[in-house]
Design an enzyme around this catalytic site. Structure first.
Site, mmCIF file in Angstrom:
data_model
loop_
_atom_site.group_PDB
_atom_site.id
_atom_site.type_symbol
_atom_site.label_atom_id
_atom_site.label_comp_id
_atom_site.label_asym_id
_atom_site.label_seq_id
_atom_site.Cartn_x
_atom_site.Cartn_y
_atom_site.Cartn_z
ATOM 1 N N LYS A 1 0.828 -1.061 -0.177
ATOM 2 C CA LYS A 1 0.259 0.171 -0.405
ATOM 3 C C LYS A 1 1.311 1.071 -0.414
ATOM 4 C CE LYS A 1 -3.823 2.285 2.526
ATOM 5 N NZ LYS A 1 -5.124 1.830 3.505
ATOM 6 N N SER B 1 -10.083 -0.131 7.128
ATOM 7 C CA SER B 1 -9.428 -0.088 5.581
ATOM 8 C C SER B 1 -8.618 -1.353 5.285
ATOM 9 C CB SER B 1 -8.703 0.555 5.278
ATOM 10 O OG SER B 1 -9.304 1.971 5.720
ATOM 11 N N SER C 1 -10.014 1.842 2.958
ATOM 12 C CA SER C 1 -8.747 2.880 2.090
ATOM 13 C C SER C 1 -7.810 2.222 1.761
ATOM 14 C CB SER C 1 -8.020 3.998 2.642
ATOM 15 O OG SER C 1 -7.153 3.242 3.262
HETATM 16 N N1 GLN Z 1 -13.088 4.276 6.170
HETATM 17 C C1 GLN Z 1 -12.309 4.989 7.094
HETATM 18 C C2 GLN Z 1 -12.362 6.113 7.551
HETATM 19 O O1 GLN Z 1 -12.308 6.580 6.227
HETATM 20 C C3 GLN Z 1 -11.272 3.927 7.914
HETATM 21 C C4 GLN Z 1 -10.189 4.218 7.550
HETATM 22 C C5 GLN Z 1 -8.641 3.232 7.546
HETATM 23 O O2 GLN Z 1 -8.939 2.273 7.757
HETATM 24 N N2 GLN Z 1 -7.711 4.085 7.157
HETATM 25 O O3 GLN Z 1 -11.413 6.675 8.534
#
Ligand code: GLN
Length: 484
Positions: free
Chosen positions: A77, A176, A152
């Site tokens: 990532k 995410s 994400s």
């Molecule tokens: N969707 C969540 C957010 O936008 C989780 C994101 C994540 O786990 N990095 O904060």
């Protein structure tokens, strides 16, 4: 060679010299050239270094006792710093940032002999649930190119799901790893907070951020976790605990079923998880209903805490010490403002603003402190449930993959995607997301949540399930993707 091979088979083939690590790397690089134009899972493909590393792996494979992952391709990532390679966090702010050092995760997986293909797309600074906030464009879900892959770690999940890499890393702050794994029909693990080093992983919300593995099966996830985990003195919250081991023998577990979580869940998705529950019973595990109080307050608490931490973490990007610098500014203050205005996208700005607000004098107690109290209550609720059960079976997402732009207008709708993943993050627990069915030809996932540092148990539960089912062996056809 075929695209959806698991680690065990790749290892056997490499050792039997059916193909070399260099040939294997070429195979995946070719597949990326064929598919990435439509999926957009990768931000950077690093062919030259990839082939150098593959050649090194071939030399290591020629000697006795190579690491179990030696020669196996991987993707990281794009928030894991990779020395000499662009590390963008999918933001214009870091659009041309070349990391001067390797994240511990990158270093450890390289030492294990994995061959990095490149860096995967994500929501900007890991903020999002749809991969629509990336400066480098949206990622498409391999099961339906009109739908999001989740976020994400959407680029990571879509790259594994479409067979562009057999292994990949992601990060999970509020869901995410688990949510995109679920929406793309693959397996992903959010480890216990502290299990995997955060050193060199670009920070979003430091008390929640946790790196973890994604792959086609719980077995492969376990293999990659082994190369990622371990105590790291460079990360002050890294836990000094034994590495993950699987429980001996065929253990039968007591699996908690939080019935009330299913009340408002889409009935088709609930049906898939219900079927999995019966499967676990048929495998000899015991199901027990558990209560998880205060879950309904978790999303609100998470967005206060994570945005507060993000607002401080992202203060460093001022165009001087770090990040994009504007070309036109009137004075120093204007330069900071313009650099941040140009460097950050809309969702990141929203988080910085709300985070700064909840930390400011006069609002701290009402928002940040209160959210911390809710966090403790959520954690205590899980710990009480774990007095009677070994793990908890729960949904991952309220919907299957949704169409682009369908949730953009109302950010709170998007935040609700994290309803089932966020409580686990607030509690710092490990959870495995794995496929358990399809609704309208789109994958459905479920999660097995474990006690702190009980990754071995949830992985064993996932492996037992995948031994008897083949949901994880379904793959997208990608005809339209290669035709694009
Ligand atoms: N969707 C969540 C957010 O936008 C989780 C994101 C994540 O786990 N990095 O904060």
């Amino acid at each position: 060679m075929k695209p959806f091979i698991g680690v065990q088979e790749l290892r056997n083939d490499l050792r039997a010299k059916k193909y070399s690590a260099v040939e294997l790397a070429h195979f995946y690089l070719n597949r990326i050239s064929e598919l990435n134009g439509s999926i957009n899972g990768f931000i950077t493909v690093d062919s030259e270094r990839c082939l150098e590393r593959a050649a090194l792996a071939d030399r290591q494979l020629a000697h006795s006792n190579p690491h179990p992952l030696c020669g196996i391709p991987i993707a990281h990532k794009d928030l894991f710093c990779t020395k000499g390679v662009r590390t963008t966090c999918a933001s214009n702010m870091l659009g041309s940032f070349i990391a001067p050092y390797d994240a511990t995760v990158v270093k450890q997986t390289a030492e294990a002999g994995t061959v990095s293909l490149g860096k995967t797309n994500m929501d900007e600074f890991a903020m999002g649930s749809s991969n629509e906030t990336s400066w480098f464009g949206v990622v498409r879900n391999p099961w339906n190119l009109n739908c999001v892959p989740g976020g994400s770690s959407g680029g990571t999940a879509a790259s594994v799901s479409s067979g562009m890499t057999p292994l990949a890393t992601g990060s999970d702050t509020g869901g995410s790893i688990r949510q995109p794994a679920s929406l793309c029909g693959i397996t992903g693990l959010k480890p216990t907070y502290g299990r995997v080093s955060r050193f060199g992983m670009i920070a979003f919300a430091s008390s929640l951020d946790q790196g973890g593995p994604l792959a086609h099966s719980a077995t492969d996830v376990y293999e990659l976790l082994a190369a990622m985990e371990g105590h790291d003195p460079m990360d002050s919250t890294s836990a000094d605990v034994e590495n993950t081991t699987l429980p001996a023998g065929d253990r039968s577990f007591v699996i908690g079923y939080p019935e009330s979580l299913f009340d408002d869940l889409d009935s088709d998705i609930a049906g898939c998880i219900e079927r999995a529950r019966l499967q676990f019973e048929a495998l000899g595990h015991k199901i027990e209903v558990v209560e998880l109080p205060h879950i309904d307050a978790a999303v609100a608490a998470y967005y206060v805490i994570s945005s507060a931490e993000a607002s401080t973490n992202l203060a460093r990007y001022d165009g001087v010490r770090y990040g994009h610098r504007t070309e036109v500014s009137e004075d120093l203050l204007d330069m900071y403002c313009q650099s941040r205005t140009e460097g950050f996208g809309l969702e990141v700005k929203r988080r910085i603003l709300t985070g700064t607000y909840s930390l400011s004098v006069g609002y701290f107690d009402a928002y940040y402190l209160k959210a911390q109290k809710i966090r403790r209550l959520v954690r205590d609720g899980f710990l009480t449930a774990f007095e009677n059960v070994d793990m908890i079976l729960a949904p991952v997402t309220p919907t299957t993959a949704f169409e682009f732009n369908s949730m953009k207008a109302d950010p709170v709708e998007m935040y609700k995607q994290d309803l089932y993943t966020i409580p686990v993050s607030l509690a710092g627990l490990p959870a495995l997301s794995l496929p358990c069915g399809f609704v309208n030809d789109l994958p459905v996932g479920m999660q097995l949540i474990g006690r702190h540092f009980a990754e071995g148990e949830v992985l064993a539960g996932g492996m037992a399930f995948q031994d008897r089912t083949d949901w994880h062996e379904h793959h997208p056809t990608l005809e339209s993707a290669s035709a694009l």
